[in-house]
Design a protein around this motif. Structure first.
Motif, PDB file in Angstrom:
ATOM      1  N   GLU A   1     -95.180 -27.186  64.467  1.00  0.00           N
ATOM      2  CA  GLU A   1     -96.579 -27.141  64.059  1.00  0.00           C
ATOM      3  C   GLU A   1     -97.400 -26.258  64.996  1.00  0.00           C
ATOM      4  O   GLU A   1     -98.239 -25.473  64.565  1.00  0.00           O
ATOM      5  N   VAL A   2     -97.137 -26.406  66.277  1.00  0.00           N
ATOM      6  CA  VAL A   2     -97.988 -25.760  67.271  1.00  0.00           C
ATOM      7  C   VAL A   2     -97.575 -24.324  67.575  1.00  0.00           C
ATOM      8  O   VAL A   2     -98.386 -23.413  67.584  1.00  0.00           O
ATOM      9  N   LEU A   3     -96.294 -24.160  67.828  1.00  0.00           N
ATOM     10  CA  LEU A   3     -95.822 -22.832  68.207  1.00  0.00           C
ATOM     11  C   LEU A   3     -95.565 -22.032  66.952  1.00  0.00           C
ATOM     12  O   LEU A   3     -94.733 -22.400  66.124  1.00  0.00           O
TER      13      LEU A   3
ATOM     14  N   ARG B   1     -90.951 -31.331  65.483  1.00  0.00           N
ATOM     15  CA  ARG B   1     -91.999 -31.230  64.489  1.00  0.00           C
ATOM     16  C   ARG B   1     -93.287 -30.688  65.107  1.00  0.00           C
ATOM     17  O   ARG B   1     -93.939 -29.814  64.557  1.00  0.00           O
ATOM     18  N   LEU B   2     -93.601 -31.233  66.283  1.00  0.00           N
ATOM     19  CA  LEU B   2     -94.804 -30.781  66.965  1.00  0.00           C
ATOM     20  C   LEU B   2     -94.669 -29.314  67.360  1.00  0.00           C
ATOM     21  O   LEU B   2     -95.587 -28.509  67.158  1.00  0.00           O
ATOM     22  N   ALA B   3     -93.515 -28.976  67.874  1.00  0.00           N
ATOM     23  CA  ALA B   3     -93.294 -27.595  68.299  1.00  0.00           C
ATOM     24  C   ALA B   3     -93.463 -26.655  67.121  1.00  0.00           C
ATOM     25  O   ALA B   3     -94.084 -25.604  67.219  1.00  0.00           O
TER      26      ALA B   3
END
Lengths: 125, 125
Positions: B12-14, B8-10
């Motif tokens: 969102e960020v990438l 999820r973070l990936a």
DNA sequence: GTTACCAGTATCATAGAGTATACCAGCAAT
DNA sequence: ATTGCTGGTATACTCTATGATACTGGTAAC
């Protein structure tokens, strides 16, 4: 990262007040390994699929051949990347990430996120 | 951090491969703000509840008065900490974390975790 | 035959990060 | 009156991380 997740991580990582020393140590160990201006960008580049020397170099604006060369040597010695030479002519050199290298993924993701949020914050002013 | 959370973070960020430049930028911005040997340990110390100058100093083995003084000034200028002087006699000085300061919590937690895991790995050999 | 790409090395220079050590004024406790 | 705490400064020094520039030997393309 939501609050629940953060609490879980905090609980796992932060022991009790007595171990503050240990935490500072751990923090400084990490800083020692990935410190400096270029190691994290290099790790990020290789984890993003860049493999060849010039390819990595081009993917990181501002880095010099010299710094990339030095850092890659250092990181190879520390098992953060694997250097593979294929005896074509001229030789083909490939750098690939190790599992160890991927263990920084979380840190890098959070740092990228922080940097992006930071830019947004500056824009808003 | 489990795989789901990481994905999820990936996500969102990438963004997409095209924005690698932007990611390197973000990463380097972050490194610029918290780079060096002492900023993260200081942030960590203050977030852990240390407030007074000598208290912070004692909580970070190896740091000198001069470095702590310099870094705190720098961090105050950058709104990472707030310096409050109470006119008791002698004066009482308190450093407290800002919200901005807490925004590094995730990064610091992960770095502490990495450092601890690292030590474990070395022990196992 | 000139230009360009690859994977680097060599040499020199420098800013500034970090260290070492001593010192200050104000106050409290012994 | 001496020691020790507080919150720092001042001065001098080291050193190393980083930068700038040039170069190399092999290959291929134009």
């Amino acid at each position: 990262m939501n609050q629940d997740e953060r609490n879980r991580l905090a609980e796992e990582v932060l022991s009790n007040p007595r171990n503050q020393r240990e935490e500072v140590q751990a923090l400084q160990d990490t800083i020692y390994v990935i410190g400096g201006k270029w190691k994290l960008p290099i790790i990020n580049s290789i984890c993003n699929g860049n493999r060849r020397f010039r390819e990595i170099e081009r993917s990181i604006p501002g880095i010099t051949t010299r710094m990339l060369s030095r850092e890659l040597k250092d990181m190879e010695a520390n098992k953060l990347v694997k250097r593979t030479v294929t005896p074509t002519s001229p030789v083909t050199v490939e750098y690939s990430p190790t599992d160890y290298c991927y263990s920084f993924a979380d840190i890098i993701l959070h740092m990228i996120k922080w940097g992006k949020d930071h830019r947004e914050r500056l824009k808003e002013r």
